[in-house]
Design a protein around this motif. Structure first.
Motif, mmCIF file in Angstrom:
data_model
loop_
_atom_site.group_PDB
_atom_site.id
_atom_site.type_symbol
_atom_site.label_atom_id
_atom_site.label_comp_id
_atom_site.label_asym_id
_atom_site.label_seq_id
_atom_site.Cartn_x
_atom_site.Cartn_y
_atom_site.Cartn_z
ATOM 1 N N THR A 259 0.085 1.353 2.522
ATOM 2 C CA THR A 259 1.373 0.685 2.689
ATOM 3 C C THR A 259 1.624 0.341 4.153
ATOM 4 O O THR A 259 2.049 -0.774 4.478
ATOM 5 N N GLY A 260 1.351 1.284 5.032
ATOM 6 C CA GLY A 260 1.529 1.050 6.461
ATOM 7 C C GLY A 260 0.631 -0.061 6.984
ATOM 8 O O GLY A 260 1.055 -0.906 7.774
ATOM 9 N N TYR A 261 -0.613 -0.067 6.527
ATOM 10 C CA TYR A 261 -1.563 -1.116 6.931
ATOM 11 C C TYR A 261 -1.042 -2.487 6.504
ATOM 12 O O TYR A 261 -1.070 -3.453 7.274
ATOM 13 N N CYS A 262 -0.571 -2.561 5.268
ATOM 14 C CA CYS A 262 -0.066 -3.838 4.747
ATOM 15 C C CYS A 262 1.164 -4.304 5.514
ATOM 16 O O CYS A 262 1.287 -5.490 5.840
ATOM 17 N N LEU A 263 2.073 -3.392 5.829
ATOM 18 C CA LEU A 263 3.252 -3.749 6.621
ATOM 19 C C LEU A 263 2.853 -4.243 8.007
ATOM 20 O O LEU A 263 3.356 -5.252 8.488
ATOM 21 N N GLN A 264 1.933 -3.539 8.637
ATOM 22 C CA GLN A 264 1.486 -3.890 9.986
ATOM 23 C C GLN A 264 0.830 -5.266 10.013
ATOM 24 O O GLN A 264 0.986 -6.018 10.962
ATOM 25 N N GLU B 231 -0.839 10.733 -2.004
ATOM 26 C CA GLU B 231 0.365 10.256 -1.333
ATOM 27 C C GLU B 231 0.070 9.813 0.097
ATOM 28 O O GLU B 231 0.558 8.777 0.557
ATOM 29 N N ALA B 232 -0.759 10.573 0.807
ATOM 30 C CA ALA B 232 -1.119 10.215 2.182
ATOM 31 C C ALA B 232 -1.906 8.902 2.219
ATOM 32 O O ALA B 232 -1.683 8.061 3.096
#
Length: 123
Positions: free
Chosen positions: A37-42, A30-31
């Protein structure tokens, strides 16, 4: 009058995630998914899917073969990994990197670790 592009939802380049988790617990997975996901959003990337390897790393594992299959789809930009170690042991990682690059995809790393560099494929 049409709204300007910045006001329209625009998809970023399409990427697929890959995790190698031979002995990881659900919380670790999960981490790592959250990190991808965070990398892709950024970076304004569209994470279109995630392939998770749960067994020993070999080139012909189902998750990696499936990843290679989706890299053949049109408009796929690359593969995102938490770190280079997710490609597997040195020899496996070298072969996997070569196959990803042969598919025309970029290899993106959330975390670059100086002590574990991606192996350079021999020419």
């Amino acid at each position: 009058m049409e709204p300007i592009t910045e006001l329209r939802p625009v998809n970023g380049p399409v990427v697929y995630g890959y995790l190698r988790l031979p002995r990881a617990c659900a919380a670790r997975r999960e981490a790592l998914v959250t990190a991808l996901t965070g990398y892709c959003l950024q970076h304004e990337l569209t994470l279109s899917g995630l392939f998770t390897e749960r067994g020993n790393s070999e080139n012909g594992t189902p998750a990696f073969v499936s990843l290679l299959d989706v890299l053949e789809l049109p408009d796929v930009y690359g593969v995102v990994l938490p770190a280079a170690s997710h490609l597997g042991p040195r020899n496996t990682a070298t072969e996997r990197r070569r196959r990803i690059e042969e598919a025309g995809a970029r290899l993106l790393l959330v975390r670059r670790n100086r002590s574990h560099r991606l192996p350079v494929p021999s020419q």
